[in-house]
Scaffold this active site. Structure first.
Site, mmCIF file in Angstrom:
data_model
loop_
_atom_site.group_PDB
_atom_site.id
_atom_site.type_symbol
_atom_site.label_atom_id
_atom_site.label_comp_id
_atom_site.label_asym_id
_atom_site.label_seq_id
_atom_site.Cartn_x
_atom_site.Cartn_y
_atom_site.Cartn_z
ATOM 1 N N THR A 1 -7.588 0.260 17.516
ATOM 2 C CA THR A 1 -6.185 0.417 17.118
ATOM 3 C C THR A 1 -5.350 -0.849 17.348
ATOM 4 O O THR A 1 -5.695 -1.701 18.159
ATOM 5 C CB THR A 1 -5.561 1.595 17.882
ATOM 6 N N CYS B 1 3.540 -12.510 -11.002
ATOM 7 C CA CYS B 1 3.498 -12.171 -9.569
ATOM 8 C C CYS B 1 3.116 -10.711 -9.319
ATOM 9 O O CYS B 1 2.819 -10.331 -8.201
ATOM 10 C CB CYS B 1 4.843 -12.476 -8.924
ATOM 11 N N CYS C 1 7.295 -0.402 -10.880
ATOM 12 C CA CYS C 1 7.456 0.492 -12.037
ATOM 13 C C CYS C 1 6.925 1.892 -11.722
ATOM 14 O O CYS C 1 5.786 2.048 -11.295
ATOM 15 C CB CYS C 1 6.712 -0.078 -13.241
ATOM 16 N N CYS D 1 6.954 -6.548 -10.827
ATOM 17 C CA CYS D 1 7.510 -5.527 -11.720
ATOM 18 C C CYS D 1 6.536 -4.362 -11.901
ATOM 19 O O CYS D 1 6.932 -3.200 -11.913
ATOM 20 C CB CYS D 1 7.873 -6.144 -13.064
ATOM 21 N N CYS E 1 7.290 -16.139 -16.996
ATOM 22 C CA CYS E 1 6.695 -15.176 -16.050
ATOM 23 C C CYS E 1 5.600 -15.869 -15.233
ATOM 24 O O CYS E 1 4.747 -16.554 -15.783
ATOM 25 C CB CYS E 1 6.108 -13.998 -16.833
ATOM 26 N N CYS F 1 -9.646 -0.704 23.093
ATOM 27 C CA CYS F 1 -8.508 0.139 23.432
ATOM 28 C C CYS F 1 -7.362 -0.723 23.983
ATOM 29 O O CYS F 1 -7.534 -1.420 24.980
ATOM 30 C CB CYS F 1 -8.963 1.158 24.469
HETATM 31 C C1 LIG Z 1 -5.906 9.630 19.690
HETATM 32 C C2 LIG Z 1 -6.921 8.543 19.543
HETATM 33 C C3 LIG Z 1 -7.819 8.300 20.559
HETATM 34 C C4 LIG Z 1 -8.767 7.281 20.420
HETATM 35 N N1 LIG Z 1 -9.665 7.093 21.419
HETATM 36 C C5 LIG Z 1 -10.613 6.142 21.282
HETATM 37 C C6 LIG Z 1 -11.625 5.984 22.254
HETATM 38 O O1 LIG Z 1 -11.709 6.719 23.236
HETATM 39 N N2 LIG Z 1 -12.534 4.993 22.066
HETATM 40 C C7 LIG Z 1 -12.510 4.163 20.987
HETATM 41 O O2 LIG Z 1 -13.372 3.279 20.868
HETATM 42 N N3 LIG Z 1 -11.569 4.316 20.033
HETATM 43 C C8 LIG Z 1 -10.639 5.276 20.155
HETATM 44 N N4 LIG Z 1 -9.718 5.455 19.157
HETATM 45 C C9 LIG Z 1 -9.735 4.558 17.983
HETATM 46 C C10 LIG Z 1 -10.539 5.128 16.826
HETATM 47 O O3 LIG Z 1 -11.891 5.290 17.168
HETATM 48 C C11 LIG Z 1 -10.458 4.214 15.594
HETATM 49 O O4 LIG Z 1 -10.982 2.944 15.934
HETATM 50 C C12 LIG Z 1 -9.041 4.034 15.072
HETATM 51 O O5 LIG Z 1 -8.317 5.221 15.196
HETATM 52 C C13 LIG Z 1 -9.016 3.541 13.629
HETATM 53 O O6 LIG Z 1 -9.585 4.472 12.759
HETATM 54 P P1 LIG Z 1 -8.693 5.513 11.865
HETATM 55 O O7 LIG Z 1 -7.684 4.696 11.121
HETATM 56 O O8 LIG Z 1 -9.689 6.222 11.005
HETATM 57 O O9 LIG Z 1 -8.036 6.422 12.839
HETATM 58 C C14 LIG Z 1 -8.779 6.483 19.263
HETATM 59 C C15 LIG Z 1 -7.877 6.749 18.236
HETATM 60 C C16 LIG Z 1 -6.963 7.765 18.354
HETATM 61 C C17 LIG Z 1 -6.018 8.042 17.238
HETATM 62 S S1 SF4 Z 2 9.795 2.335 -16.584
HETATM 63 FE FE1 SF4 Z 2 11.351 1.215 -15.458
HETATM 64 S S2 SF4 Z 2 10.231 -0.209 -14.213
HETATM 65 FE FE2 SF4 Z 2 8.805 0.543 -15.732
HETATM 66 S S3 SF4 Z 2 8.901 -0.898 -17.419
HETATM 67 FE FE3 SF4 Z 2 10.386 0.637 -17.876
HETATM 68 S S4 SF4 Z 2 12.278 -0.088 -17.006
HETATM 69 FE FE4 SF4 Z 2 10.656 -1.290 -16.106
HETATM 70 S S1 SF4 Z 3 8.400 -9.671 -11.694
HETATM 71 FE FE1 SF4 Z 3 7.096 -9.295 -13.476
HETATM 72 S S2 SF4 Z 3 8.104 -10.341 -15.145
HETATM 73 FE FE2 SF4 Z 3 8.981 -11.157 -13.267
HETATM 74 S S3 SF4 Z 3 7.745 -12.951 -12.791
HETATM 75 FE FE3 SF4 Z 3 6.835 -11.251 -11.706
HETATM 76 S S4 SF4 Z 3 5.261 -10.489 -13.093
HETATM 77 FE FE4 SF4 Z 3 6.632 -11.771 -14.318
#
Ligand SMILES: Cc1cc2nc3c(=O)[nH]c(=O)nc-3n(C[C@H](O)[C@H](O)[C@H](O)COP(=O)(O)O)c2cc1C
Ligand code: SF4
Ligand code: SF4
Length: 427
Positions: A201, A382, A389, A385, A379, A135
């Site tokens: 969290t 990466c 898309c 695109c 290309c 926590c």
């Molecule tokens: C409102 C809230 C209260 C929480 N209280 C606790 C707690 O008392 N003890 C604990 O270990 N984790 C607590 N957590 C963390 C959750 O158990 C969990 O680790 C975290 O939310 C990630 O999981 P999720 O993405 O599914 O929410 C809390 C989370 C939220 C949102």
């Molecule tokens: S729909 Fe748009 S983003 Fe997708 S290939 Fe065609 S021009 Fe490119």
């Molecule tokens: S954006 Fe698409 S076309 Fe351009 S380098 Fe990356 S993969 Fe190749």
């Protein structure tokens, strides 16, 4: 139908879906309703002291019309007396003997405090303990939660103290607010943890109100850092699970937590090494009944793949997660545009021009109609695109044969006698 049951370090449950320690596990009423809905286990809202909270305490970010993409809270541990929680844990376990009931604990880093609380919760019949070293707010300012969880020595020592008296399996819940989670995971294992769970969290500030200049959320005009969770944190949690799963010195099972909203998310965590998963935000958003889809989807997936038991997928993808230095430098993909489905929105063209390698050409056919074509020799594959898309199937990333045999950075360096490896192990 596949066997969905799991056994996490001796804690058994009929399916891998547990509720994480959080508001949905705050009382016997809630946990029992969750079990009726089908949840396999629950980690009770963290027990400890002091019993106080602020109002307000939650905030969320919505993105592109999707509500609760990320969720943040400044809530502390349970605000119900220990005796009340213990009585309800006892009743819940009695009514649902086949479900996993785990007590989440947080006390000051003092040996006698840990001994005392462990004995009290084990007396009411829990299946296991989860130590909350995660926590990030409130309790941390008082030396507990992530304040402990960020110091490997404190994680190890407190785990050891708990193990001195614990009769049930001990799970150590880790904080992601640390440079390298494997350091604290290893410390937990060293201290005798039977399992680790992650993530709690992530430190966050959700926003600032542009009119009042108050933080979001705020308490009488003041804010504090809170814990971030929900779908937005899934990639961070998945990486941390995978890093621990593939670590040569961490041999304890993992309970995966963080942004899990569907059976697909759960399968990803299990493939990357989690024995089971825990869910919080998705239940806060949609309620206990999401478990029906989760169980049905998982069953269907396993049946389709011909896998008899969910245990058989645990860790199956871990070997595919490695270091950059182990990647094949000669593997090559290129983008290919399918003009039959492309709507000529030009999004890919702009992205490649402005942010990648300027290798999409705007061409015109004889009738004057424009189309886009990737100059494959330029290309770099990466993916940008295809990411931007908006039309499914308009851009495919195609593997093309390489002129050279596979070679990784590490192999290359070994051949030329340079730095031998990309991975750095300081221990
Ligand atoms: C409102 C809230 C209260 C929480 N209280 C606790 C707690 O008392 N003890 C604990 O270990 N984790 C607590 N957590 C963390 C959750 O158990 C969990 O680790 C975290 O939310 C990630 O999981 P999720 O993405 O599914 O929410 C809390 C989370 C939220 C949102
Ligand atoms: S729909 Fe748009 S983003 Fe997708 S290939 Fe065609 S021009 Fe490119
Ligand atoms: S954006 Fe698409 S076309 Fe351009 S380098 Fe990356 S993969 Fe190749």
């Amino acid at each position: 139908m596949a066997d969905l049951s799991i056994n996490l370090a001796g804690i058994k449950s009929p399916n891998p879906f547990w509720l994480a320690s959080a508001p949905p596990t705050n009382s016997g009423y809630q946990v029992q309703r969750a079990f009726e809905a089908g949840w396999g286990g629950a980690v009770w809202k963290t027990l400890g002291e002091p019993i106080l909270n602020v109002s307000s305490r939650f905030a969320a970010v919505s993105f592109n019309g999707q509500r609760v993409m990320g969720f943040n809270n400044i809530e502390l541990i349970t605000d119900r007396p220990l005796e009340v929680n213990l009585k309800e844990i006892y009743e819940t376990k009695k009514r649902f003997p086949d479900r996993a009931v785990v007590a989440s604990l947080m006390v000051e880093p003092k040996r006698e405090k840990w001994h005392e609380i462990v004995k009290r919760v084990e007396d009411v019949g829990v299946d296991g303990l989860e130590l909350n070293f995660g926590c990030p707010h409130g309790m941390a300012e008082r030396g507990m939660g992530s304040a402990s969880g960020q110091v490997p020595e404190l994680v190890e020592k407190q785990t050891y103290w708990v193990k001195e008296v614990a009769q049930t399996p001990v799970i150590v819940k880790l904080t992601p607010n640390i440079t390298d989670i494997t350091a604290t995971a290893e410390a937990a294992a060293q201290g005798g943890a039977d399992a680790i769970s992650m993530i709690n969290t992530i430190n966050s500030l959700m926003g600032v109100d542009l009119d009042t200049w108050n933080t979001i959320p705020h308490v009488a005009g003041k804010g504090a850092h809170g814990g971030y969770c929900g779908p937005a944190v899934k990639p961070i949690a998945l990486n941390m699970v995978a890093e621990c799963a593939r670590h040569p010195r961490i041999h304890v099972p993992i309970s995966g937590i963080g942004g899990i909203s569907s059976w697909k998310d759960a399968v990803e965590f299990m493939l990357m090494g989690a024995t089971g998963v825990q869910v919080c935000t998705a239940v806060m958003h949609h309620g206990f009944r999401i478990i029906e889809d989760m169980i049905e989807g998982l069953n269907h997936y396993l049946d389709e793949k011909g896998i008899a038991s969910v245990k058989d997928i645990v860790g199956r993808a871990v070997h595919k997660y490695s270091d950059w230095g182990d990647l094949d430098l000669n593997y090559k993909v290129v983008a290919r545009i399918n003009t039959d489905v492309c709507i000529n929105c030009n999004k890919c063209y702009i992205s490649c021009e402005d942010a990648s390698h300027q290798c999409i050409d705007r061409l015109t056919v004889e009738n004057g109609k424009e189309y886009l074509k990737v100059r494959e020799e330029d290309c770099v594959g990466c993916n940008l695109c295809s990411i931007v898309c908006p039309v499914d199937g308009a851009i495919e990333m195609i593997e093309i044969p390489s002129e050279h045999p596979p070679m990784t950075w590490n192999e290359r360096q070994a051949v030329i006698g340079g730095i031998s490896s990309c991975s750095v192990d300081v221990k």
